[in-house]
Scaffold this active site. Structure first.
Site, PDB file in Angstrom:
ATOM      1  N   ASN A 102      -7.518  -0.650   6.291  1.00 10.94           N
ATOM      2  CA  ASN A 102      -6.872  -1.280   7.511  1.00 10.94           C
ATOM      3  C   ASN A 102      -7.007  -0.049   8.687  1.00 10.94           C
ATOM      4  OD1 ASN A 102      -6.094  -3.378   6.452  1.00 10.94           O
ATOM      5  ND2 ASN A 102      -3.962  -2.621   5.910  1.00 10.94           N
ATOM      6  N   HIS A 119     -12.206   2.409   6.833  1.00 11.21           N
ATOM      7  CA  HIS A 119     -12.817   1.893   8.263  1.00 11.21           C
ATOM      8  C   HIS A 119     -12.348   2.692   9.417  1.00 11.21           C
ATOM      9  CE1 HIS A 119     -13.333  -2.226   5.788  1.00 11.21           C
ATOM     10  NE2 HIS A 119     -13.992  -1.262   5.294  1.00 11.21           N
ATOM     11  N   THR A 188      -5.592  -7.456  -0.734  1.00  8.90           N
ATOM     12  CA  THR A 188      -7.001  -7.213  -0.427  1.00  8.90           C
ATOM     13  C   THR A 188      -7.508  -8.222  -1.538  1.00  8.90           C
ATOM     14  OG1 THR A 188      -9.083  -6.112  -0.047  1.00  8.90           O
ATOM     15  CG2 THR A 188      -7.129  -5.055  -1.212  1.00  8.90           C
TER      16      THR A 188
END
Ligand SMILES: [Zn+2]
Length: 247
Positions: A102, A119, A188
């Protein structure tokens, strides 16, 4: 469920390094829509037209309105009980690293201090030319698209499709996966590489895999040891409670 919960709690209590791998599912209850879902933002903005690095560099003025909407979503989002539970585990000495896919910064907002963002972070900006980092206030000043003092394009410090992952973050995550004794996978399905390899690396090194997801995933059958089938917001505080209640 109580049996799985107690088994998972005993695994967390058993000593050794514990790491978490989190994804979009942990932040949905904080108002951040899943990128691959069909809610809100991504109904109106096709990721292929808005979330690739090519789209950003060729038409930044077209992509920025979407980024500003995402900024607003993130600014309004608050950590939920699942984020808080992971921070509480860290305080108890039972969580050594949170690896997240996230970009919303909600783990840190909840109090987790050891967080690796695979990310990147939507709470920072970076110049594509010189690498200068900026706070996000830069985007509310001046013309669109925002530019660096060097003239380069400024972009949120997040990984767009077509960009490489931050190498240091990835290396830290892989090393943690290889040496952990327990991996807690939350929210996830871990289908997107390279995050998808982390539970497999952990499993190959004999880690116990605890999975928290509302539906079974590709991990559930062959990789997961304890499957807690519920939303993260509901089950994570119960997992902490079960850990605290162990004799
Ligand atoms: Zn620059």
């Amino acid at each position: 469920m109580q049996g799985e919960l107690n088994g998972a709690a005993r695994a967390l209590a058993g000593g050794g390094t514990v790491v978490a791998l989190t994804g979009a599912g942990i932040s949905i209850d904080s108002g951040i829509p899943a990128f691959r879902g069909s809610q809100g933002l991504w109904d109106r903005y096709d990721p292929m037209d808005y979330a690739t690095i090519e789209a950003f560099t060729s038409h930044p003025e077209k992509v920025w309105p979407m980024l500003l909407e995402l900024e607003d979503l993130m600014a309004a989002a608050r950590p939920n009980p699942a984020h808080s539970a992971l921070a509480e585990l860290e305080q108890m000495g039972r969580m050594h690293l949170v690896i997240t896919q996230n970009i919303d910064g909600l783990h840190q907002a909840a109090g987790s201090r050891r967080v690796v963002e695979l990310h990147g972070s939507g709470r920072r900006m970076i110049c594509l030319d010189c690498g200068q980092r900026y706070g996000k206030s830069i985007v509310s000043m001046g013309d669109m698209p925002p530019r660096c003092a060097c003239g380069g394009l400024i972009k949120p410090d997040v990984i767009f499709f077509g960009e490489a992952l931050p190498q240091r973050a990835l290396l830290t995550a892989m090393e943690a996966a290889a040496r952990c004794r327990v991996m807690l996978v939350v929210g996830t399905s871990a289908v997107v590489a390279p995050a998808s390899s982390l539970p497999l690396v952990a499993k190959q090194n004999r880690a116990t895999i605890i999975e928290v997801n509302p539906e079974p995933t590709g991990l559930t059958e062959g990789v997961t040891d304890y499957f807690l089938q519920e939303g993260a917001t509901q089950i994570m505080p119960r997992l902490v409670q079960a850990l605290r209640s162990l004799p």
